[in-house]
Design a protein around this motif. Structure first.
Motif: not given
Length: 267
Positions: A107-112, A135-141, A194-198, A250-255
């Motif tokens: 289940v993905t919750c991207g930017r929501v 369940v994966a919760v992720f967003s970038d800045r 948790s993880a960070v994807v640049s 330069e951004n990153a997703f926090t997951v």
């Protein structure tokens, strides 16, 4: 989610999708049963689903904004092959129930996630998630929270036109509440990683404007008859930062991924 009313066409054209590295990370986090089921919450125009189609067969995409689902239909249907099953649903995430025996593996919750009644959503999700599902919760800045010089300059123009307080459609943006990790740990999906994807992006000025019109804090209708003046002001503000016609970000997703604590590992 009515904070995004009128933004759907801009959202589809100008919001960045998720990078390949994030799609790969989500694939590796989820169990590999067949058919492999994905539920995308707050799908918007289907950007997350589009990136994950190579990995999942059976997909539900849910959004509370009908215009977003229209964009998702137009974006996703041409990308499907005969192995895919896609269903779009107009619903609040907190109210959605899939068909009986349909249990998502991811289940993905991207930017929501901010926009949800998070405890209520997670309680409902626990009723139908596959036992080993993730369940994966992720967003970038967003441009509002990013901090490069050109992004700060663009944000200042938005504030000059709409006020210092961040807008959310016709209202104002509320505080995010407890950290998302704490919210997940308090739910059935309390085993959290948790993880960070640049990600690195390049923008043209026209794309920056389109992106702004896709947001709840700078939706086009908020500017009324001042659209031309706003676009000129943004152009003037960011032009000094152009490098060979582009603005670099330069951004990153926090997951965050959550699963039931009795389940160890994704594969």
């Amino acid at each position: 989610m009515n904070a995004f009313a009128g933004t759907s066409a801009y959202y589809r054209r100008f919001r960045p999708g998720i990078p390949v590295a994030l799609a790969t990370f989500l694939d590796q986090a989820a169990p590999t049963h067949r058919p492999r089921r994905l539920l995308d919450i707050g799908t918007g125009p289907g950007l997350v689903v589009h990136a994950l189609l190579p990995y999942f067969d059976d997909v539900f995409a849910v959004d509370a904004e009908p215009a977003m689902l229209t964009e998702a239909e137009e974006m996703l249907r041409p990308a499907l092959n005969t192995s895919h099953r896609l269903q779009l649903r107009h619903a609040l995430a907190e109210d959605f129930l899939p068909p009986e025996a349909w249990r998502p593996h991811l289940v993905t919750c991207g930017r929501v996630f901010h926009w949800l009644d998070k405890p209520r959503f997670l309680d409902r999700l626990s009723e139908y998630m596959a036992p080993d599902g993730v369940v994966a919760v992720f967003s970038d800045r967003s441009l509002w929270t990013a901090d490069s010089p050109w992004q700060r300059a663009a944000r200042e123009v938005v504030q000059d036109f709409l006020g210092q307080q961040r807008r959310a459609g016709d209202g104002t943006f509320s505080a995010p509440g407890p950290p998302y990790e704490d919210v997940l740990r308090a739910s059935a999906f309390s085993h959290v990683t948790s993880a960070v994807v640049s990600v690195r992006r390049e923008w043209r000025i026209s794309q920056v404007l389109g992106y702004l019109y896709s947001t709840s804090f700078a939706a086009l209708h908020l500017f009324g008859d001042r659209r031309d003046a706003f676009e000129l002001a943004v152009t003037d503000a960011v032009t000094p930062f152009l490098d060979r016609g582009a603005l670099t970000e330069e951004n990153a997703f926090t997951v965050l991924t959550g699963r039931r604590p009795s389940v160890h590992g994704g594969r």
